[in-house]
Design a protein around this motif. Sequence first.
Motif, PDB file in Angstrom:
ATOM      1  N   VAL A   1       8.625   4.702  14.063  1.00  0.00           N
ATOM      2  CA  VAL A   1       8.652   5.130  15.291  1.00  0.00           C
ATOM      3  C   VAL A   1       9.437   6.032  15.887  1.00  0.00           C
ATOM      4  CG1 VAL A   1       8.189   4.002  17.658  1.00  0.00           C
ATOM      5  CG2 VAL A   1       7.287   2.953  15.871  1.00  0.00           C
ATOM      6  N   LEU A   2      10.756   5.529  15.596  1.00  0.00           N
ATOM      7  CA  LEU A   2      11.924   6.318  16.097  1.00  0.00           C
ATOM      8  C   LEU A   2      12.468   7.424  14.815  1.00  0.00           C
ATOM      9  CD1 LEU A   2      14.497   3.743  17.744  1.00  0.00           C
ATOM     10  CD2 LEU A   2      12.496   5.331  18.687  1.00  0.00           C
ATOM     11  N   LEU A   3      12.178   6.687  13.429  1.00  0.00           N
ATOM     12  CA  LEU A   3      12.402   7.616  12.330  1.00  0.00           C
ATOM     13  C   LEU A   3      11.319   7.321  11.255  1.00  0.00           C
ATOM     14  CD1 LEU A   3      13.806   5.474  10.048  1.00  0.00           C
ATOM     15  CD2 LEU A   3      15.832   5.854  11.805  1.00  0.00           C
ATOM     16  N   LYS A   4      11.292   8.366  10.417  1.00  0.00           N
ATOM     17  CA  LYS A   4      10.310   8.176   9.389  1.00  0.00           C
ATOM     18  C   LYS A   4      10.921   7.264   8.207  1.00  0.00           C
ATOM     19  CE  LYS A   4       8.501  12.897  10.090  1.00  0.00           C
ATOM     20  NZ  LYS A   4       8.076  14.221   9.604  1.00  0.00           N
ATOM     21  N   TRP A   5      10.054   6.158   7.676  1.00  0.00           N
ATOM     22  CA  TRP A   5      10.169   5.427   6.725  1.00  0.00           C
ATOM     23  C   TRP A   5       9.517   5.971   5.529  1.00  0.00           C
ATOM     24  CZ3 TRP A   5      13.881   2.422   5.051  1.00  0.00           C
ATOM     25  CH2 TRP A   5      13.382   1.603   4.078  1.00  0.00           C
ATOM     26  N   GLU A   6      10.313   6.639   4.739  1.00  0.00           N
ATOM     27  CA  GLU A   6       9.931   6.994   3.414  1.00  0.00           C
ATOM     28  C   GLU A   6      10.620   6.866   2.225  1.00  0.00           C
ATOM     29  OE1 GLU A   6       7.825  10.919   5.329  1.00  0.00           O
ATOM     30  OE2 GLU A   6       9.801  11.116   5.222  1.00  0.00           O
ATOM     31  N   PRO A   7      10.728   5.588   1.922  1.00  0.00           N
ATOM     32  CA  PRO A   7      11.607   5.264   0.433  1.00  0.00           C
ATOM     33  C   PRO A   7      11.511   5.942  -0.655  1.00  0.00           C
ATOM     34  CG  PRO A   7      10.366   3.275   1.644  1.00  0.00           C
ATOM     35  CD  PRO A   7       9.629   4.606   2.207  1.00  0.00           C
ATOM     36  N   LEU A   8      10.286   6.446  -1.150  1.00  0.00           N
ATOM     37  CA  LEU A   8      10.139   7.390  -2.239  1.00  0.00           C
ATOM     38  C   LEU A   8      10.811   8.769  -1.944  1.00  0.00           C
ATOM     39  CD1 LEU A   8       9.315   7.837  -5.073  1.00  0.00           C
ATOM     40  CD2 LEU A   8       7.050   8.686  -4.290  1.00  0.00           C
ATOM     41  N   LEU A   9      10.767   9.358  -0.884  1.00  0.00           N
ATOM     42  CA  LEU A   9      11.451  10.726  -0.363  1.00  0.00           C
ATOM     43  C   LEU A   9      12.847  10.407  -0.554  1.00  0.00           C
ATOM     44  CD1 LEU A   9      11.423  13.443   0.427  1.00  0.00           C
ATOM     45  CD2 LEU A   9      11.095  12.451   2.911  1.00  0.00           C
ATOM     46  N   TYR A  10      13.492   9.183  -0.093  1.00  0.00           N
ATOM     47  CA  TYR A  10      14.968   8.779   0.014  1.00  0.00           C
ATOM     48  C   TYR A  10      15.341   9.044  -1.208  1.00  0.00           C
ATOM     49  CZ  TYR A  10      13.899   7.314   4.791  1.00  0.00           C
ATOM     50  OH  TYR A  10      13.160   7.211   6.080  1.00  0.00           O
ATOM     51  N   ALA A  11      14.591   8.227  -2.251  1.00  0.00           N
ATOM     52  CA  ALA A  11      14.991   8.161  -3.493  1.00  0.00           C
ATOM     53  C   ALA A  11      14.893   9.477  -4.164  1.00  0.00           C
ATOM     54  CB  ALA A  11      14.183   7.140  -4.194  1.00  0.00           C
ATOM     55  N   ARG A  12      13.822  10.367  -3.990  1.00  0.00           N
ATOM     56  CA  ARG A  12      13.736  11.627  -4.581  1.00  0.00           C
ATOM     57  C   ARG A  12      15.348  12.581  -3.938  1.00  0.00           C
ATOM     58  NH1 ARG A  12       7.688  12.580  -3.577  1.00  0.00           N
ATOM     59  NH2 ARG A  12       6.873  12.056  -5.481  1.00  0.00           N
TER      60      ARG A  12
END
Length: 200
Positions: A16-27
């Motif tokens: 909602v306020l920020l994107k929650w993208e665990p795989l992207l963070y890990a990449r």
Amino acid sequence: MASVKVKNVVFDMGGVLLKWEPLLYARRFADNDEDAALLARVVFGSQEWAWADAGAVSCETVAWTAKKRLPERFHATVDDLVFRWFEKRELIEGMDELIHDLKHAGYGIYVLSNAADSFELYKHTLPGYECFDGIVVSWAEHVVKPDAAIYQRLVDRYGLEPSSCLFVDDVPMNVEGARRVGMQGWHFDGDVSALREALL
């Protein structure tokens, strides 16, 4: 929207306020896609991560248990993911402006989110942070959405009438959790303009 006038808008955080993208963070921290997938699963997909949201364990414990499950070459990256993932996140476009406009229009602005104790490291970077009238986060309350108790804690703590609150979340069952305590609900699908039109 319900017939009762909305006076307070309560925002979820991830999605909602920020994107929650665990795989992207890990990449962004890992050397290759295979390592990133493994790290995302062992860190963000772990039971300890969920327990941290509930305040049952600390982020230090999340990192410690992840390192126990991974070869030593991953250990420094585990620390980066657990304690610095938010440096790699993207904000939901248009949400900062919307929050400021809502505040200017006289709405109370609140955040109610599932998050671990690392929230204290990045809360000041959230869109519209300076507009927030109150924050309730699961790790500090030891209860997570969609448990009715966490919504009730928000309205009790800040003296809000539930029916005057619109809770905005990207997860339908969390929206239903808010409705069970008398709040109005908005399932956010990424369309900031639709939310703006409904409120302004």
